[in-house]
Every structure is written in C-alpha cells, then in structure tokens.
Design a protein around this motif. Structure first.
Motif, mmCIF file in Angstrom:
data_model
loop_
_atom_site.group_PDB
_atom_site.id
_atom_site.type_symbol
_atom_site.label_atom_id
_atom_site.label_comp_id
_atom_site.label_asym_id
_atom_site.label_seq_id
_atom_site.Cartn_x
_atom_site.Cartn_y
_atom_site.Cartn_z
ATOM 1 N N GLU A 1 0.812 -1.211 0.000
ATOM 2 C CA GLU A 1 0.000 0.000 0.000
ATOM 3 C C GLU A 1 0.849 1.266 0.000
ATOM 4 O OE1 GLU A 1 -4.088 -0.731 2.397
ATOM 5 O OE2 GLU A 1 -2.292 -0.646 3.651
ATOM 6 N N VAL A 2 2.106 1.152 0.413
ATOM 7 C CA VAL A 2 2.924 2.324 0.705
ATOM 8 C C VAL A 2 3.919 2.581 -0.425
ATOM 9 C CG1 VAL A 2 4.443 3.396 2.403
ATOM 10 C CG2 VAL A 2 2.736 1.720 3.144
ATOM 11 N N LEU A 3 3.967 3.834 -0.881
ATOM 12 C CA LEU A 3 4.991 4.261 -1.829
ATOM 13 C C LEU A 3 6.084 4.965 -1.037
ATOM 14 C CD1 LEU A 3 6.063 4.701 -4.710
ATOM 15 C CD2 LEU A 3 4.775 6.859 -4.743
ATOM 16 N N VAL A 4 7.255 4.362 -0.972
ATOM 17 C CA VAL A 4 8.377 4.924 -0.227
ATOM 18 C C VAL A 4 9.445 5.374 -1.207
ATOM 19 C CG1 VAL A 4 10.186 4.465 1.464
ATOM 20 C CG2 VAL A 4 7.917 3.476 1.772
ATOM 21 N N GLN A 5 9.733 6.665 -1.203
ATOM 22 C CA GLN A 5 10.822 7.201 -2.010
ATOM 23 C C GLN A 5 11.657 8.133 -1.142
ATOM 24 O OE1 GLN A 5 9.156 8.846 -5.662
ATOM 25 N NE2 GLN A 5 8.857 6.803 -6.515
ATOM 26 N N GLY A 6 12.850 8.455 -1.637
ATOM 27 C CA GLY A 6 13.782 9.246 -0.842
ATOM 28 C C GLY A 6 13.270 10.625 -0.476
ATOM 29 N N ALA A 7 12.371 11.185 -1.282
ATOM 30 C CA ALA A 7 11.859 12.528 -1.019
ATOM 31 C C ALA A 7 11.104 12.607 0.290
ATOM 32 C CB ALA A 7 10.953 12.974 -2.164
ATOM 33 N N ALA A 8 10.624 11.466 0.792
ATOM 34 C CA ALA A 8 9.867 11.457 2.043
ATOM 35 C C ALA A 8 10.765 11.605 3.257
ATOM 36 C CB ALA A 8 9.064 10.160 2.155
ATOM 37 N N SER A 9 12.066 11.475 3.074
ATOM 38 C CA SER A 9 13.004 11.524 4.186
ATOM 39 C C SER A 9 14.131 12.488 3.849
ATOM 40 C CB SER A 9 13.545 10.114 4.470
ATOM 41 O OG SER A 9 14.200 9.587 3.338
ATOM 42 N N ASP A 10 15.219 12.402 4.607
ATOM 43 C CA ASP A 10 16.307 13.360 4.408
ATOM 44 C C ASP A 10 17.434 12.790 3.550
ATOM 45 O OD1 ASP A 10 17.315 11.536 6.168
ATOM 46 O OD2 ASP A 10 18.054 12.991 7.629
#
Length: 318
Positions: A297-306
């Motif tokens: 369900e989750v889209l995880v990309q680097g923009a979500a973090s530092d």
C-alpha cells in the motif's frame, strides 16, 4: 548547518511551528547532547491528508546513552502523532525502533554505481590528501535531449504539472504534492540541489519525471534518485538510461538509488547498478496498531526523508 535548519523548518510549508519541531536534549549546563531532526511532509494516507515527520539525524552523545535518553527523545518526537516515518535507519538506531514496535517495511533495495572508477578513485584520494574538488555545473544547465528535458529551476506551470504527475502514483499511502512543496523540496534556493529529468506531451504536461539530487560526499560528486513517477511502467527505463548517460558525461562520480518496487529494481540493475548488502531499514510508527499499513500500500521514495542532504549548499564537502 544553519541553512539546513532554515530550509527544513523555517521555509517548510508543512512546518508551521518552525524550529520548535526539532527535538533536542540538553544537559544541566545547557549543552546539546542529543538531536532528532523531523522533516515534515504532507502524506495522503488512504484518502486522508496529514503531515507526517520523517525522523532522522538521530544522535546521542555516548555518555548519555545508558540512561535511556534516546528512548525518551524517540517518544517525544512522535507524541500525539498518528504516524511517523523512518527511512535509511542504520544498525545503531534500528534496534531502538524495533524495540518501540515500529512497523518495519520489508523489501527495500539499495543500489550504487561508480560511473568512472579511475576518476572517482583519484578525486577521493585527492580529498583525503586535503585537496578541494567542485561538482560539475553542467548538471544544472537546462537541456533538451532527443525529446527528454532537464531543469534545475522549473517555472510555476511545470511545478504544478510535476506535482500532478507525482500525485498520480497508484498507492494508497504516499506523499501528497503541490507546486509549492515540489519547489520547496527540490528547488528552493537554500535547499538541497536537484535536477529533474522529464518527458512531456505535446502540450508540455509532464508524463514522466526523475528527481535527482546533486552534491558532494568525501570529495566525490554524488547523485541520488530521490523521487520518480512515469505514466506507464515501461517509461521509467528509457528515462533512467538518458539520465544516467547525462550525469555520467557531466562529471558525476557515483549514482545511488533505492526502491521497494521490483520492476524499478530490475531497471536499475539493467543500467549496471549494483545492489548493496545489508541495506538500511525503513519503519513506520503508528499510534494505533490497527493503522498498520500493508507493504504494497505504501509508496516509499527518498523525497519522504532526508536522503540526499549532501546536496545542501556547503554540506558534503568535508
């Protein structure tokens, strides 16, 4: 890192409390002995918009670790929040998040490619000897390459189109973008430096985009794939090849990326990227365990973090 704090807290459209959102711990003399940065981003969680912090730069001085200071800081950083996000957690901090019963998302794959081994080795050695190197400015020039476009300063129309494209990702849990947040996250004058490689239809509307950070780390020019979205799964591979070719020719030493998507991972390996062993961990904190998320369900990309913070002006040149 004054510029980082100004960008992450004062300029962040998702952070009305400014630097009050930074979690710090001080000893009795007022000396800072622990820090926890919180990069606040707006997410779309199954149709509900909410601001979720990405926890990072978690550090506690050695002599204060035995007293549970790190645990208290972690609890303070999520107080009253429905969710919190941790991406790229190293082996030193991951046990704490597991002990706190954070949901660990499995399947993250991290990749790296040294684009010119001889040049990279020479620049790294020169850095170790105290020499100064500068990243290539060619990367930041606006260019058009056989129907593919590059920009480091999109206008308002393009920013709005990129936000719409990113929001079209087929995921139940993902970042929610506006033209303002795209500008802040990727193109703010005092923020981390990025370029966007994109394709567009005849009307100029973006149909595919790769956001890549450009910075220095240990004397090397480093690029990271921070976010991407294409109108069709087959469009990612050709756009990636064009981007890789340009950054290689422009003087980049190392290209890095991570993904939870199997198709994207295959495309990254197809351009010669090597998968890293023992990758960092990714976690979600949920105030209610019933709110746990299925990994697909989750889209995880680097923009979500530092990720990519070596692209901040003045950072990464050490």
């Amino acid at each position: 890192m004054p510029a980082y704090y100004q960008w992450a807290y004062d300029e962040n459209p998702n952070c009305p409390e400014g630097r009050e959102s930074l979690v710090i711990a001080c000893d009795e003399e007022g000396r800072v002995v622990g820090t926890m940065n919180r990069l606040l981003m707006e997410w779309d969680v199954k149709g509900e918009r909410m601001v979720i912090p990405a926890l990072g730069d978690f550090a506690v001085e050695t002599e204060h670790r035995k007293g549970g200071l790190g645990l208290r800081m972690a609890l303070s950083s999520t107080k009253g929040l429905e969710h919190a996000f941790v991406n790229g957690s190293n082996p030193h901090s991951s046990p704490l998040f597991r002990a706190l019963k954070y949901q660990e998302l499995q399947g993250g794959r991290w990749f790296r490619k040294v684009l010119n081994p001889v040049r990279a080795s020479t620049r790294y050695l020169w850095h170790r000897l105290g020499g100064a190197t500068q990243p290539s400015n060619l990367l930041l020039a606006q260019q058009a390459i056989e129907g593919y476009h590059v920009s480091d300063s999109p206008d308002q129309r393009l920013l709005a189109g990129l936000a719409t494209l990113l929001n079209s990702a087929p995921a139940a849990v993902k970042l929610h973008w506006t033209a303002e947040s795209v500008h802040w996250r990727f193109f703010h004058p005092i923020g981390p430096r990025h370029i966007v490689f994109y394709t567009a239809d005849n009307g100029g509307t973006p149909t595919g985009a790769l956001f890549i950070s450009v910075g220095q780390r240990k004397g090397l020019t480093v690029c990271r794939l921070i976010a991407h979205q294409c109108s069709g799964s087959a469009a990612f591979a050709p756009l990636l090849r064009v981007a890789m070719d340009l950054i290689r020719r422009s003087g980049t030493d190392v290209f890095m990326a991570f993904t939870f998507n199997a198709n994207a991972a295959n495309d990254l390996m197809a351009v010669g990227m090597r998968e890293q062993e023992n990758p960092p961990a990714t976690f979600f904190h949920h105030r209610r365990q019933a709110n746990s998320m299925a990994p697909d369900e989750v889209l995880v990309q680097g923009a979500a973090s530092d990720l990519g913070m070596e692209a901040m002006p003045g950072i990464g040149k050490r």
